[in-house]
Design a protein around this motif. Structure first.
Motif, PDB file in Angstrom:
ATOM      1  N   UNK A 228       0.973  -1.200   0.109  1.00 13.89           N
ATOM      2  CA  UNK A 228       0.200  -0.018   0.003  1.00 13.89           C
ATOM      3  C   UNK A 228       0.878   1.074  -0.033  1.00 13.89           C
ATOM      4  N   UNK A 229       1.890   1.127   0.997  1.00 17.11           N
ATOM      5  CA  UNK A 229       2.866   2.540   0.886  1.00 17.11           C
ATOM      6  C   UNK A 229       3.315   2.627  -0.411  1.00 17.11           C
ATOM      7  N   UNK A 230       3.896   1.533  -1.060  1.00 15.72           N
ATOM      8  CA  UNK A 230       4.621   2.022  -2.304  1.00 15.72           C
ATOM      9  C   UNK A 230       3.851   2.052  -3.204  1.00 15.72           C
ATOM     10  N   UNK A 231       2.519   1.647  -3.547  1.00 15.64           N
ATOM     11  CA  UNK A 231       1.650   2.062  -4.754  1.00 15.64           C
ATOM     12  C   UNK A 231       1.181   3.631  -4.440  1.00 15.64           C
ATOM     13  N   UNK A 232       0.846   3.904  -3.362  1.00 15.37           N
ATOM     14  CA  UNK A 232       0.615   5.345  -3.057  1.00 15.37           C
ATOM     15  C   UNK A 232       1.682   6.198  -3.235  1.00 15.37           C
TER      16      UNK A 232
ATOM     17  N   UNK B  73     -10.055   4.991 -16.857  1.00 19.08           N
ATOM     18  CA  UNK B  73      -9.830   3.589 -16.518  1.00 19.08           C
ATOM     19  C   UNK B  73      -9.558   3.529 -15.093  1.00 19.08           C
ATOM     20  N   UNK B  74      -9.462   2.308 -14.496  1.00 19.63           N
ATOM     21  CA  UNK B  74      -9.236   2.140 -12.941  1.00 19.63           C
ATOM     22  C   UNK B  74      -7.593   1.862 -12.530  1.00 19.63           C
ATOM     23  N   UNK B  75      -6.957   1.991 -13.764  1.00 20.49           N
ATOM     24  CA  UNK B  75      -5.521   1.858 -13.732  1.00 20.49           C
ATOM     25  C   UNK B  75      -4.863   2.981 -12.941  1.00 20.49           C
TER      26      UNK B  75
ATOM     27  N   UNK C 111      -9.186   1.684  -6.680  1.00 18.90           N
ATOM     28  CA  UNK C 111      -7.724   1.187  -6.441  1.00 18.90           C
ATOM     29  C   UNK C 111      -8.064  -0.113  -5.800  1.00 18.90           C
ATOM     30  N   UNK C 112      -7.456  -1.246  -5.862  1.00 17.31           N
ATOM     31  CA  UNK C 112      -7.312  -2.424  -5.064  1.00 17.31           C
ATOM     32  C   UNK C 112      -6.142  -2.415  -4.105  1.00 17.31           C
ATOM     33  N   UNK C 113      -5.199  -1.570  -4.419  1.00 16.96           N
ATOM     34  CA  UNK C 113      -3.944  -1.552  -3.366  1.00 16.96           C
ATOM     35  C   UNK C 113      -3.648   0.175  -3.489  1.00 16.96           C
TER      36      UNK C 113
END
Length: 278
Positions: free
Chosen positions: A82-86, A142-144, A225-227
């Motif tokens: 989660x930290x990496x994605x955000x 999109x949701x990407x 977002x999923x992550x």
């Protein structure tokens, strides 16, 4: 045998004494600051614990419960991912906002016709919060990753643009006239007079934009977002895990504090000659 001693000149001795005094005072000030920070953190933890005891774990997770939940989330990789994605989304969107906003702000501040053409759009869109565009961003992009990055870019670019243009227009007119009278052309005036005076404004805009980017990422990740930390907070709510919610919120605060400190340290090292003091 004759022994000859050479005594250091008085100015040199004075400078050495002043340097030693500065080092001692600087070290003492640093320890005092660290001590005050530690006291502030301890007081905050104490107040947090008292509130948790008053309202119970169903409403407020205690520091111990939050720490246990953070270990649980870190063990299965959820917190790290989660930290990496955000962080990736924030840094890309914020970086693009600074890269685009600073030059646009310089143009707006220096060229009247550009300011007159762009000002209506800037004044219109900067009052529309990014959360209002979340649905459209998902539908259009999109949701990407693109939709989240664009929303953060939208958040950052107007803040940086406005601060930069304000810095340009705050440059003393006498400095511009003096440079022109000495034979400086437009490019030299921009490089030697306007830009050095505007750098502190750009940095302030970048810091404000960073803070607002953290506000945007939560709403963007909740919807699409999923992550991510926003997704973690929303998913924790659905499962009734208040301790996970606290982990997500505190992680956002710590991450923002770290990024702001890093930005300030880099700016002080790289932009010291432009008068950056933070």
């Amino acid at each position: 045998m004759t022994i000859t001693t050479t005594e250091a000149p008085a100015p040199t001795r004075a400078r050495d004494r002043a340097r030693r005094t500065d080092n001692r005072s600087g070290g003492g000030q640093g320890l005092r600051t660290i001590g005050l920070y530690a006291v502030a953190v301890l007081v905050g933890l104490g107040v947090w614990q008292l509130v948790a005891m008053k309202y119970g774990p169903s409403l407020v997770a205690s520091p111990k419960e939050t720490l246990s939940a953070a270990r649980e989330l870190a063990a299965d990789g959820t917190l790290g991912n989660s930290v990496i994605a955000s962080s990736r989304r924030i840094l890309i969107g914020w970086g693009l906002g600074v890269v685009v906003g600073a030059p646009v702000g310089l143009l707006i501040g220096q060229i009247a016709i550009v300011r007159q053409l762009l000002e209506p759009y800037i004044e219109f869109f900067r009052f529309i919060p990014p959360v209002a565009f979340v649905t459209l961003a998902v539908v259009w992009l999109g949701i990407g990753e693109t939709s989240k990055v664009v929303l953060i870019f939208y958040t950052a670019v107007f803040i940086v643009t406005l601060n930069t243009s304000a810095g340009v227009m705050a440059v003393n007119e006498s400095k511009l006239r003096a440079a022109a009278s000495l034979g400086a052309n437009s490019r030299q005036i921009l490089q030697r007079v306007v830009l050095p005076s505007t750098v502190p404004y750009i940095l302030t805009g970048a810091r404000l934009a960073m803070g607002n980017s953290f506000l945007t990422i939560v709403s963007a990740e909740i919807v699409a977002a999923q992550v991510g930390l926003g997704s973690l907070i929303w998913t924790s709510r659905n499962y009734g895990r208040i301790d996970w919610v606290f982990v997500g919120i505190i992680t956002l605060g710590i991450l923002g504090l770290v990024y702001d400190r890093l930005l300030r340290l880099i700016a002080m090292r790289v932009l010291y000659k432009y008068g950056v003091r933070m």
